[in-house]
Write an enzyme that holds these catalytic residues in place. Structure first.
Site, PDB file in Angstrom:
ATOM      1  N   ALA A 188       4.009 -13.187  -4.548  1.00 19.26           N
ATOM      2  CA  ALA A 188       2.551 -13.255  -4.609  1.00 19.26           C
ATOM      3  C   ALA A 188       1.895 -11.891  -4.418  1.00 19.26           C
ATOM      4  O   ALA A 188       0.930 -11.548  -5.111  1.00 19.26           O
ATOM      5  CB  ALA A 188       2.039 -14.243  -3.554  1.00 19.26           C
ATOM      6  N   GLY A 197      -4.812 -24.997  -2.643  1.00 19.80           N
ATOM      7  CA  GLY A 197      -4.176 -24.138  -1.646  1.00 19.80           C
ATOM      8  C   GLY A 197      -4.756 -22.745  -1.676  1.00 19.80           C
ATOM      9  O   GLY A 197      -5.045 -22.200  -2.748  1.00 19.80           O
ATOM     10  N   PHE A 256       0.427 -17.830  -2.343  1.00 19.55           N
ATOM     11  CA  PHE A 256       0.586 -18.122  -3.772  1.00 19.55           C
ATOM     12  C   PHE A 256      -0.684 -18.726  -4.359  1.00 19.55           C
ATOM     13  O   PHE A 256      -1.007 -18.487  -5.519  1.00 19.55           O
ATOM     14  CB  PHE A 256       1.787 -19.042  -4.004  1.00 19.55           C
ATOM     15  CG  PHE A 256       2.504 -18.742  -5.291  1.00 19.55           C
ATOM     16  CD1 PHE A 256       3.244 -17.582  -5.424  1.00 19.55           C
ATOM     17  CD2 PHE A 256       2.430 -19.604  -6.364  1.00 19.55           C
ATOM     18  CE1 PHE A 256       3.901 -17.284  -6.616  1.00 19.55           C
ATOM     19  CE2 PHE A 256       3.084 -19.324  -7.563  1.00 19.55           C
ATOM     20  CZ  PHE A 256       3.820 -18.158  -7.688  1.00 19.55           C
ATOM     21  N   GLY A 257      -1.417 -19.511  -3.562  1.00 24.77           N
ATOM     22  CA  GLY A 257      -2.673 -20.046  -4.051  1.00 24.77           C
ATOM     23  C   GLY A 257      -3.662 -18.948  -4.383  1.00 24.77           C
ATOM     24  O   GLY A 257      -4.332 -18.978  -5.425  1.00 24.77           O
ATOM     25  N   LYS A 282      17.638 -21.530  -5.035  1.00 24.91           N
ATOM     26  CA  LYS A 282      17.672 -20.065  -4.868  1.00 24.91           C
ATOM     27  C   LYS A 282      17.183 -19.694  -3.477  1.00 24.91           C
ATOM     28  O   LYS A 282      17.606 -18.683  -2.910  1.00 24.91           O
ATOM     29  CB  LYS A 282      16.860 -19.367  -5.966  1.00 24.91           C
ATOM     30  CG  LYS A 282      15.377 -19.709  -6.028  1.00 24.91           C
ATOM     31  CD  LYS A 282      14.495 -18.815  -5.194  1.00 24.91           C
ATOM     32  CE  LYS A 282      13.043 -19.241  -5.237  1.00 24.91           C
ATOM     33  NZ  LYS A 282      12.164 -18.394  -4.403  1.00 24.91           N
ATOM     34  N   ARG A 339      10.607 -14.590   2.225  1.00 24.51           N
ATOM     35  CA  ARG A 339      10.555 -15.241   3.537  1.00 24.51           C
ATOM     36  C   ARG A 339      11.892 -15.910   3.880  1.00 24.51           C
ATOM     37  O   ARG A 339      12.290 -15.957   5.042  1.00 24.51           O
ATOM     38  CB  ARG A 339       9.416 -16.267   3.571  1.00 24.51           C
ATOM     39  CG  ARG A 339       8.036 -15.629   3.601  1.00 24.51           C
ATOM     40  CD  ARG A 339       6.932 -16.652   3.606  1.00 24.51           C
ATOM     41  NE  ARG A 339       6.810 -17.309   2.311  1.00 24.51           N
ATOM     42  CZ  ARG A 339       5.845 -18.177   2.010  1.00 24.51           C
ATOM     43  NH1 ARG A 339       4.937 -18.492   2.901  1.00 24.51           N
ATOM     44  NH2 ARG A 339       5.792 -18.728   0.826  1.00 24.51           N
ATOM     45  N   ASN A 340      12.573 -16.437   2.871  1.00 21.76           N
ATOM     46  CA  ASN A 340      13.853 -17.088   3.116  1.00 21.76           C
ATOM     47  C   ASN A 340      14.923 -16.073   3.508  1.00 21.76           C
ATOM     48  O   ASN A 340      15.721 -16.304   4.416  1.00 21.76           O
ATOM     49  CB  ASN A 340      14.275 -17.867   1.867  1.00 21.76           C
ATOM     50  CG  ASN A 340      13.375 -19.047   1.593  1.00 21.76           C
ATOM     51  OD1 ASN A 340      13.459 -20.087   2.230  1.00 21.76           O
ATOM     52  ND2 ASN A 340      12.459 -18.890   0.642  1.00 21.76           N
ATOM     53  N   GLU A 380      10.683 -22.424   2.824  1.00 25.55           N
ATOM     54  CA  GLU A 380      10.979 -23.570   1.960  1.00 25.55           C
ATOM     55  C   GLU A 380      12.473 -23.879   1.894  1.00 25.55           C
ATOM     56  O   GLU A 380      12.878 -25.024   1.681  1.00 25.55           O
ATOM     57  CB  GLU A 380      10.452 -23.301   0.544  1.00 25.55           C
ATOM     58  CG  GLU A 380       8.944 -23.186   0.425  1.00 25.55           C
ATOM     59  CD  GLU A 380       8.241 -24.520   0.286  1.00 25.55           C
ATOM     60  OE1 GLU A 380       8.709 -25.503   0.899  1.00 25.55           O
ATOM     61  OE2 GLU A 380       7.231 -24.567  -0.421  1.00 25.55           O
TER      62      GLU A 380
END
Length: 351
Positions: free
Chosen positions: A149, A17, A21-22, A200, A264-265, A289
């Protein structure tokens, strides 16, 4: 353009990825200079730019990457002679990648999963699916904790946990990735770390809803505290270690995602509360996610009769079944009860 020079004599770590995060984990893995990193990407632009000018052209373009990071679109090349695989694809994409490359993935090296979420199609956590797919032969680890990240790219001190049923595998990953800005702890409660990391995100959506509704820190802090209790109740299904939820993967990551502006959440929840349509947000936003996890978790809560009013209200608001006033009434006017700290089996079905 001058092509970067990578020390090909170094042992290799593969990062699957090239997203946020990758890219950050590629930086982490290359930071000490002890490893070269093969970053697997689907993008030709990423492959060219990382290898020629040491920058990811799609994300964090202001950061120059270590010369020992080489991007490739060739899965065979990325996995050849690797000493560790770090999976940085979203939770709903990782299973497909594992299935498609099952025969290519070496099982004698650690596979470090960084995706936080339940697999919707399988209704499983990643460790459960991997156990089934690879007949228990994969050296599976879960990396989790409070780790935005962008802050990792800025080399802000970051603490995470690496969970594996095999302590030696966890310690191997810990040694390989730890540096002066990235500190890894180890533990054995894989499923607990996965539950904490997935749920979470659900509670963070709730925190975003409250922010979008115009509430302040009193309200959000209360939701995060009680939400933590609901995560622990849910975890009783999987016999997770309760202590996990007081550590980095638990309250640490929950605080970051619930309060952090980079979440993002949380942003997703705020946009819902401000009136944006669910379909529009999903079509015009990065991966959230928490949403697919929320949908699967609701099924489990109902089928196992677990009292999780916070999660139920988050689900109802996100899917347009409750407005601000109805949601607050449903939560604040429930029957009075004592605060309890035993989130074991006794809580299941208790109102």
């Amino acid at each position: 353009m001058e092509k970067v020079k990578c020390d090909m004599s170094l042992p290799k770590i593969t990062v699957v990825g090239s997203g946020q995060f990758g890219t950050a984990l590629a930086k982490v893995a290359s930071f000490t200079g002890k490893y070269r990193v093969s970053m697997l990407t689907r993008s030709e632009d990423v492959e060219v730019c990382v290898n020629q000018i040491r920058r990811n052209p799609t994300i964090y373009t202001e950061f120059k990457l270590h010369p020992n990071i080489i991007a490739t679109r060739d899965t065979d090349e990325a996995l050849k002679d690797t000493t560790m695989i770090i999976g940085c694809l979203p939770a709903q994409i990782t299973p497909k990648w594992l299935e498609e490359n099952k025969d290519k993935i070496p099982l004698d090296v650690p596979f470090v999963n960084c995706a936080k979420g339940m697999i919707v199609e399988k209704e499983m956590f990643m460790s459960q699916w991997v156990e089934k797919l690879f007949d228990g032969k994969m050296k599976y680890c879960m990396l989790s904790g409070p780790s935005f990240a962008e802050e990792m790219m800025r080399e802000f001190p970051t603490l995470v946990v690496v969970a594996s049923k095999d302590q030696k595998v966890a310690e191997y990953v810990q040694t390989a990735l730890s540096s002066k800005f990235f500190r890894c702890y180890t533990q054995e409660d894989v499923i607990g770390v996965e539950v904490a990391g997935a749920l979470k995100n659900v509670i963070a959506i709730g925190a975003g809803l409250l922010e979008g509704f115009g509430f302040g820190y009193n309200t959000i802090s209360g939701l995060i505290s009680v939400g933590s209790a609901e995560i622990q109740k849910f975890a009783t299904i999987y016999k997770a270690n309760p202590r996990t939820f007081f550590g980095l993967a638990g309250i640490g990551d929950l605080m970051l995602t619930g309060f952090g502006k980079l979440s993002r959440n949380r942003t997703f929840g705020s946009r819902i509360a401000k009136g944006e349509k669910l379909d529009y947000i999903l079509e015009n936003s990065p991966t959230v996610e928490g949403l697919p996890t929320l949908n699967v978790v609701m099924k489990y809560i109902e089928s196992h009769d677990i009292n999780c009013p916070i999660i139920k209200v988050i689900y109802a608001v996100v899917h347009g079944k409750l407005n601000k006033e109805q949601a607050m009434e449903k939560l604040m006017l429930r029957p009075a009860r004592a605060e309890e700290f035993d989130y074991g089996v006794s809580e299941i079905g208790k109102e």
